[in-house]
Write a protein that holds these residues in place. Sequence first.
Motif, PDB file in Angstrom:
ATOM      1  N   VAL A 115       0.603  -1.148   0.017  1.00 51.67           N
ATOM      2  CA  VAL A 115      -0.094  -0.080  -0.024  1.00 51.67           C
ATOM      3  C   VAL A 115       0.936   1.343   0.193  1.00 51.67           C
ATOM      4  CG1 VAL A 115      -2.060   1.349   1.249  1.00 51.67           C
ATOM      5  CG2 VAL A 115      -1.877  -1.344   1.310  1.00 51.67           C
ATOM      6  N   GLY A 116       0.632   2.036  -1.120  1.00 49.74           N
ATOM      7  CA  GLY A 116       1.453   3.186  -1.063  1.00 49.74           C
ATOM      8  C   GLY A 116       1.511   3.807  -2.583  1.00 49.74           C
ATOM      9  N   ASN A 117       2.288   4.851  -2.725  1.00 50.64           N
ATOM     10  CA  ASN A 117       2.068   5.469  -4.112  1.00 50.64           C
ATOM     11  C   ASN A 117       3.267   4.838  -4.855  1.00 50.64           C
ATOM     12  OD1 ASN A 117       2.790   7.077  -6.321  1.00 50.64           O
ATOM     13  ND2 ASN A 117       2.412   9.091  -5.090  1.00 50.64           N
ATOM     14  N   ALA A 118       2.945   4.231  -5.939  1.00 59.50           N
ATOM     15  CA  ALA A 118       4.170   3.483  -6.784  1.00 59.50           C
ATOM     16  C   ALA A 118       5.167   4.265  -7.165  1.00 59.50           C
ATOM     17  CB  ALA A 118       3.309   2.770  -8.116  1.00 59.50           C
ATOM     18  N   LEU A 119       4.899   5.447  -7.256  1.00 59.18           N
ATOM     19  CA  LEU A 119       6.352   6.376  -7.533  1.00 59.18           C
ATOM     20  C   LEU A 119       7.196   6.208  -6.522  1.00 59.18           C
ATOM     21  CD1 LEU A 119       4.308   9.755  -8.852  1.00 59.18           C
ATOM     22  CD2 LEU A 119       5.655   8.032 -10.290  1.00 59.18           C
ATOM     23  N   GLU A 120       6.952   5.992  -5.130  1.00 60.01           N
ATOM     24  CA  GLU A 120       7.776   5.984  -3.933  1.00 60.01           C
ATOM     25  C   GLU A 120       8.004   4.368  -3.991  1.00 60.01           C
ATOM     26  OE1 GLU A 120       5.581   7.841  -0.958  1.00 60.01           O
ATOM     27  OE2 GLU A 120       5.885   9.508  -1.878  1.00 60.01           O
ATOM     28  N   ILE A 121       7.227   3.436  -4.242  1.00 62.62           N
ATOM     29  CA  ILE A 121       7.614   1.947  -3.963  1.00 62.62           C
ATOM     30  C   ILE A 121       8.446   1.438  -4.873  1.00 62.62           C
ATOM     31  CG2 ILE A 121       6.604  -0.291  -3.482  1.00 62.62           C
ATOM     32  CD1 ILE A 121       3.987   0.856  -2.641  1.00 62.62           C
ATOM     33  N   LEU A 122       8.208   1.840  -6.321  1.00 59.95           N
ATOM     34  CA  LEU A 122       9.164   1.426  -7.144  1.00 59.95           C
ATOM     35  C   LEU A 122      10.566   1.658  -7.099  1.00 59.95           C
ATOM     36  CD1 LEU A 122       6.764   2.260 -10.390  1.00 59.95           C
ATOM     37  CD2 LEU A 122       7.483  -0.202  -9.461  1.00 59.95           C
ATOM     38  N   PRO A 123      11.016   2.752  -6.537  1.00 59.00           N
ATOM     39  CA  PRO A 123      12.443   2.945  -6.360  1.00 59.00           C
ATOM     40  C   PRO A 123      13.006   1.814  -5.175  1.00 59.00           C
ATOM     41  CG  PRO A 123      11.337   4.981  -6.623  1.00 59.00           C
ATOM     42  CD  PRO A 123      10.248   3.829  -6.814  1.00 59.00           C
ATOM     43  N   GLN A 124      12.074   1.756  -4.107  1.00 59.43           N
ATOM     44  CA  GLN A 124      12.283   1.037  -2.912  1.00 59.43           C
ATOM     45  C   GLN A 124      12.330  -0.573  -3.400  1.00 59.43           C
ATOM     46  OE1 GLN A 124       8.960   1.516  -0.288  1.00 59.43           O
ATOM     47  NE2 GLN A 124       9.405   3.806   0.001  1.00 59.43           N
ATOM     48  N   LEU A 125      11.585  -0.823  -4.317  1.00 58.50           N
ATOM     49  CA  LEU A 125      11.753  -2.336  -4.836  1.00 58.50           C
ATOM     50  C   LEU A 125      13.300  -2.417  -5.635  1.00 58.50           C
ATOM     51  CD1 LEU A 125       8.241  -3.124  -6.497  1.00 58.50           C
ATOM     52  CD2 LEU A 125       9.307  -3.982  -4.117  1.00 58.50           C
ATOM     53  N   ALA A 126      13.468  -1.202  -6.439  1.00 58.27           N
ATOM     54  CA  ALA A 126      14.880  -1.314  -7.060  1.00 58.27           C
ATOM     55  C   ALA A 126      16.014  -1.445  -6.055  1.00 58.27           C
ATOM     56  CB  ALA A 126      14.909  -0.203  -8.056  1.00 58.27           C
ATOM     57  N   ALA A 127      15.819  -0.445  -5.169  1.00 55.83           N
ATOM     58  CA  ALA A 127      17.036  -0.389  -4.062  1.00 55.83           C
ATOM     59  C   ALA A 127      16.869  -1.768  -3.276  1.00 55.83           C
ATOM     60  CB  ALA A 127      16.923   0.682  -3.149  1.00 55.83           C
ATOM     61  N   ALA A 128      16.011  -2.642  -2.906  1.00 53.93           N
ATOM     62  CA  ALA A 128      16.025  -3.850  -2.374  1.00 53.93           C
ATOM     63  C   ALA A 128      16.351  -4.838  -3.390  1.00 53.93           C
ATOM     64  CB  ALA A 128      14.589  -4.014  -1.735  1.00 53.93           C
ATOM     65  N   ARG A 129      16.590  -4.704  -4.502  1.00 57.52           N
ATOM     66  CA  ARG A 129      16.976  -5.608  -5.454  1.00 57.52           C
ATOM     67  C   ARG A 129      16.003  -6.620  -5.387  1.00 57.52           C
ATOM     68  NH1 ARG A 129      21.269  -4.065  -7.910  1.00 57.52           N
ATOM     69  NH2 ARG A 129      22.736  -2.975  -6.776  1.00 57.52           N
ATOM     70  N   SER A 130      14.426  -6.174  -5.814  1.00 59.12           N
ATOM     71  CA  SER A 130      13.287  -7.121  -5.730  1.00 59.12           C
ATOM     72  C   SER A 130      13.179  -7.807  -7.140  1.00 59.12           C
ATOM     73  CB  SER A 130      12.023  -6.244  -5.183  1.00 59.12           C
ATOM     74  OG  SER A 130      12.056  -6.149  -3.954  1.00 59.12           O
ATOM     75  N   GLY A 131      13.518  -7.231  -7.836  1.00 58.01           N
ATOM     76  CA  GLY A 131      13.424  -7.887  -9.298  1.00 58.01           C
ATOM     77  C   GLY A 131      14.363  -8.968  -9.716  1.00 58.01           C
ATOM     78  N   PRO A 132      14.628  -9.237 -10.836  1.00 64.14           N
ATOM     79  CA  PRO A 132      13.885  -8.825 -11.824  1.00 64.14           C
ATOM     80  C   PRO A 132      12.421  -9.734 -11.892  1.00 64.14           C
ATOM     81  CG  PRO A 132      15.329 -10.523 -12.618  1.00 64.14           C
ATOM     82  CD  PRO A 132      15.722 -10.312 -11.457  1.00 64.14           C
ATOM     83  N   PHE A 133      11.588  -8.920 -12.519  1.00 62.91           N
ATOM     84  CA  PHE A 133      10.167  -9.801 -12.465  1.00 62.91           C
ATOM     85  C   PHE A 133       9.818 -10.229 -13.971  1.00 62.91           C
ATOM     86  CE2 PHE A 133       9.773  -6.614  -8.979  1.00 62.91           C
ATOM     87  CZ  PHE A 133       9.143  -7.168  -8.211  1.00 62.91           C
ATOM     88  N   ASP A 134       9.293 -11.262 -13.977  1.00 62.08           N
ATOM     89  CA  ASP A 134       9.230 -11.982 -15.464  1.00 62.08           C
ATOM     90  C   ASP A 134       7.946 -11.484 -16.120  1.00 62.08           C
ATOM     91  OD1 ASP A 134      11.123 -13.834 -14.561  1.00 62.08           O
ATOM     92  OD2 ASP A 134       9.537 -15.150 -13.521  1.00 62.08           O
ATOM     93  N   LEU A 135       7.176 -10.796 -15.472  1.00 58.70           N
ATOM     94  CA  LEU A 135       5.958 -10.130 -16.146  1.00 58.70           C
ATOM     95  C   LEU A 135       5.618  -8.927 -15.231  1.00 58.70           C
ATOM     96  CD1 LEU A 135       2.706 -11.766 -17.621  1.00 58.70           C
ATOM     97  CD2 LEU A 135       2.755  -9.594 -16.294  1.00 58.70           C
ATOM     98  N   ILE A 136       5.219  -7.640 -15.743  1.00 63.20           N
ATOM     99  CA  ILE A 136       5.101  -6.510 -15.395  1.00 63.20           C
ATOM    100  C   ILE A 136       3.769  -6.012 -15.725  1.00 63.20           C
ATOM    101  CG2 ILE A 136       5.555  -4.112 -14.571  1.00 63.20           C
ATOM    102  CD1 ILE A 136       8.443  -4.971 -14.313  1.00 63.20           C
ATOM    103  N   PHE A 137       2.789  -5.845 -15.090  1.00 65.92           N
ATOM    104  CA  PHE A 137       1.565  -5.259 -15.393  1.00 65.92           C
ATOM    105  C   PHE A 137       1.208  -3.808 -14.870  1.00 65.92           C
ATOM    106  CE2 PHE A 137      -3.562  -5.300 -15.135  1.00 65.92           C
ATOM    107  CZ  PHE A 137      -3.703  -4.846 -16.579  1.00 65.92           C
ATOM    108  N   ILE A 138       1.209  -2.804 -15.998  1.00 64.63           N
ATOM    109  CA  ILE A 138       1.153  -1.169 -15.570  1.00 64.63           C
ATOM    110  C   ILE A 138      -0.295  -0.904 -15.955  1.00 64.63           C
ATOM    111  CG2 ILE A 138       1.930   0.806 -16.108  1.00 64.63           C
ATOM    112  CD1 ILE A 138       4.523  -0.084 -16.965  1.00 64.63           C
ATOM    113  N   ASP A 139      -0.948  -0.868 -14.834  1.00 63.71           N
ATOM    114  CA  ASP A 139      -2.466  -0.448 -14.766  1.00 63.71           C
ATOM    115  C   ASP A 139      -2.891   0.607 -13.450  1.00 63.71           C
ATOM    116  OD1 ASP A 139      -5.083  -0.460 -15.670  1.00 63.71           O
ATOM    117  OD2 ASP A 139      -5.463  -2.297 -14.747  1.00 63.71           O
TER     118      ASP A 139
END
Length: 227
Positions: A115-139
């Motif tokens: 829960v939160g603004n994707a504009l803030e969570i996406l950099p957090q995911l990148a910093a946490a090296r959460s990827g790479p994702f096999d599929l991404i759905f932007i909606d």
Amino acid sequence: MTLDRWTEVDQYFTQKLLPADGVLESALETSMDAGLPAISVSPTQGRFLQLLAQIAGARSILEIGTLGGYSTIWLARGLSAGGRIITLEVDSRHAEVAAINIARAGLQDIVEIRVGNALEILPQLAAARSGPFDLIFIDADKQNIPTYFEWSLRLSRPGSVIVVDNVVRDGAVIDSESSDASVQGVRRFIDSLGAESRASGTVIQTVGVKGYDGFAILLVGTAIQST
Ligand code: SAH
Ligand code: DHB
Ligand code: MG
């Protein structure tokens, strides 16, 4: 050809091809009762997302824009064994409804709602090296599609699939003078995609119960081959 016809044809394919599914139906009902907007993907589109996940052999999926979790459930059902999905939602009320729907689908251990603004969570995911994702759905919100696309490239790998919903918008996408921030967001994304060397794809226009719209479908790690 009218919206009525598109709707009837969509319903025909839904009835013939998609088994009645109490979990998905109650997800829509619970969402409607909670006053969420009726803007989930349609059943045939949901099935299409599931198929893409299956074709990609996806074990990790990122969704940007959860709403009541309807598309999330379709995507999660397309994961291969042991797979997981992270879905981002800025509106805590939407996220609460999604959590109910996802639990009812028995997917609470597979789906993580952030829960939160994707504009803030996406950099957090990148910093946490959460990827790479096999599929991404932007909606999510459409004016930020260019930013979501940029983060999606950073959170993916060659072979990842990126799907962007609602890129046709009743045809408004071709109106370069549009004052609609959503249209301009889509247009900036399409411009950047046309010049992008890290991914390539296409747009398929759709008609059906959701009217006239379309998806962009991209493969990461491939520039269009001009032979
Ligand atoms: N994918 C869903 C529909 C999503 S509707 C389905 O097909 O079932 C778009 C959702 O994006 C809404 O719930 C909205 O609250 C959310 N959203 C809008 N802006 C956002 C942002 N900046 N970050 C995260 N979610 C956002
Ligand atoms: C809207 C958003 C969506 O994701 C969608 O599929 C349809 C409509 C909207 O914000 O109006
Ligand atoms: Mg959408």
